[in-house]
Motif scaffolding. Sequence first.
Motif, PDB file in Angstrom:
ATOM      1  N   ASP A 177       0.862  -1.180   0.000  1.00  0.00           N
ATOM      2  CA  ASP A 177       0.000   0.000   0.000  1.00  0.00           C
ATOM      3  C   ASP A 177       0.899   1.231   0.000  1.00  0.00           C
ATOM      4  OD1 ASP A 177      -1.607   2.221   0.839  1.00  0.00           O
ATOM      5  OD2 ASP A 177      -3.048   0.827   1.713  1.00  0.00           O
ATOM      6  N   GLU A 178       0.813   2.029  -1.058  1.00  0.00           N
ATOM      7  CA  GLU A 178       1.699   3.185  -1.180  1.00  0.00           C
ATOM      8  C   GLU A 178       1.431   4.253  -0.124  1.00  0.00           C
ATOM      9  OE1 GLU A 178      -0.554   5.793  -4.608  1.00  0.00           O
ATOM     10  OE2 GLU A 178       0.569   4.024  -5.262  1.00  0.00           O
ATOM     11  N   LEU A 179       0.256   4.225   0.495  1.00  0.00           N
ATOM     12  CA  LEU A 179      -0.067   5.222   1.516  1.00  0.00           C
ATOM     13  C   LEU A 179       0.394   4.799   2.907  1.00  0.00           C
ATOM     14  CD1 LEU A 179      -3.665   6.192   0.348  1.00  0.00           C
ATOM     15  CD2 LEU A 179      -1.517   7.402  -0.101  1.00  0.00           C
ATOM     16  N   THR A 180       0.339   3.498   3.199  1.00  0.00           N
ATOM     17  CA  THR A 180       0.665   3.030   4.550  1.00  0.00           C
ATOM     18  C   THR A 180       1.953   2.229   4.632  1.00  0.00           C
ATOM     19  OG1 THR A 180      -0.524   0.933   4.307  1.00  0.00           O
ATOM     20  CG2 THR A 180      -1.803   2.840   5.101  1.00  0.00           C
ATOM     21  N   GLY A 181       2.436   1.732   3.487  1.00  0.00           N
ATOM     22  CA  GLY A 181       3.615   0.875   3.476  1.00  0.00           C
ATOM     23  C   GLY A 181       3.307  -0.551   3.895  1.00  0.00           C
ATOM     24  N   LYS A 182       2.042  -0.882   4.145  1.00  0.00           N
ATOM     25  CA  LYS A 182       1.649  -2.238   4.553  1.00  0.00           C
ATOM     26  C   LYS A 182       1.448  -3.123   3.325  1.00  0.00           C
ATOM     27  CE  LYS A 182       1.202  -1.164   8.935  1.00  0.00           C
ATOM     28  NZ  LYS A 182       1.789  -1.824  10.056  1.00  0.00           N
ATOM     29  N   ARG A 183       1.672  -4.424   3.517  1.00  0.00           N
ATOM     30  CA  ARG A 183       1.510  -5.384   2.422  1.00  0.00           C
ATOM     31  C   ARG A 183       0.091  -5.956   2.425  1.00  0.00           C
ATOM     32  NH1 ARG A 183       5.416  -9.867   2.028  1.00  0.00           N
ATOM     33  NH2 ARG A 183       4.516 -10.429   4.018  1.00  0.00           N
ATOM     34  N   PHE A 184      -0.395  -6.305   1.228  1.00  0.00           N
ATOM     35  CA  PHE A 184      -1.741  -6.853   1.087  1.00  0.00           C
ATOM     36  C   PHE A 184      -1.839  -7.706  -0.162  1.00  0.00           C
ATOM     37  CE2 PHE A 184      -1.750  -2.979  -1.347  1.00  0.00           C
ATOM     38  CZ  PHE A 184      -2.577  -3.226  -2.431  1.00  0.00           C
ATOM     39  N   THR A 185      -2.896  -8.497  -0.214  1.00  0.00           N
ATOM     40  CA  THR A 185      -3.205  -9.276  -1.409  1.00  0.00           C
ATOM     41  C   THR A 185      -4.708  -9.497  -1.471  1.00  0.00           C
ATOM     42  OG1 THR A 185      -2.680 -11.260  -2.699  1.00  0.00           O
ATOM     43  CG2 THR A 185      -2.963 -11.562  -0.325  1.00  0.00           C
ATOM     44  N   PHE A 186      -5.184  -9.859  -2.645  1.00  0.00           N
ATOM     45  CA  PHE A 186      -6.595 -10.168  -2.844  1.00  0.00           C
ATOM     46  C   PHE A 186      -6.753 -11.635  -3.227  1.00  0.00           C
ATOM     47  CE2 PHE A 186      -6.770  -5.598  -3.336  1.00  0.00           C
ATOM     48  CZ  PHE A 186      -7.984  -5.284  -2.737  1.00  0.00           C
ATOM     49  N   PHE A 187      -7.912 -12.188  -2.871  1.00  0.00           N
ATOM     50  CA  PHE A 187      -8.327 -13.523  -3.288  1.00  0.00           C
ATOM     51  C   PHE A 187      -9.845 -13.477  -3.379  1.00  0.00           C
ATOM     52  CE2 PHE A 187      -8.350 -13.452   1.277  1.00  0.00           C
ATOM     53  CZ  PHE A 187      -9.333 -14.328   1.708  1.00  0.00           C
TER      54      PHE A 187
END
Length: 128
Positions: free
Chosen positions: A105-115
């Motif tokens: 996430d470019e705003l928070t620096g946190k990683r994520f994914t979708f399924f």
Amino acid sequence: MPLLHSVHHVALICSDYPRSRHFYSQVLGLRVIAETYREARDSWKLDLALGETQLELFSFPGAPPRPSYPEAQGLRHLAFAVDDLDAAVAHLESHGVTCEPIREDELTGKRFTFFADPDELPLELYER
């Protein structure tokens, strides 16, 4: 005092109740609170615990499919917070669930994914 305190529940309608019940309770590991068959509606309602929030899973005969993915008006996706994104992705993939590549996430620096759930409802894992 704020008007809203927290999210009480999120309600989902599925096309194949046994398949979705297995996915949410066994694959995602949500605890079953209650399961009710409503004969007048020929419909199941499954209450699942997700921390202090509940997920309500409904079956309704003849419910129309989602019109588009994922940019239809209304709820865009449901995001779950996880401590270890890599472990969560590995768990899902061990159950045959395909996850998108992990992004940041470019705003928070946190990683994520979708399924997706069995009805292609977009779900997200977001690392805390």
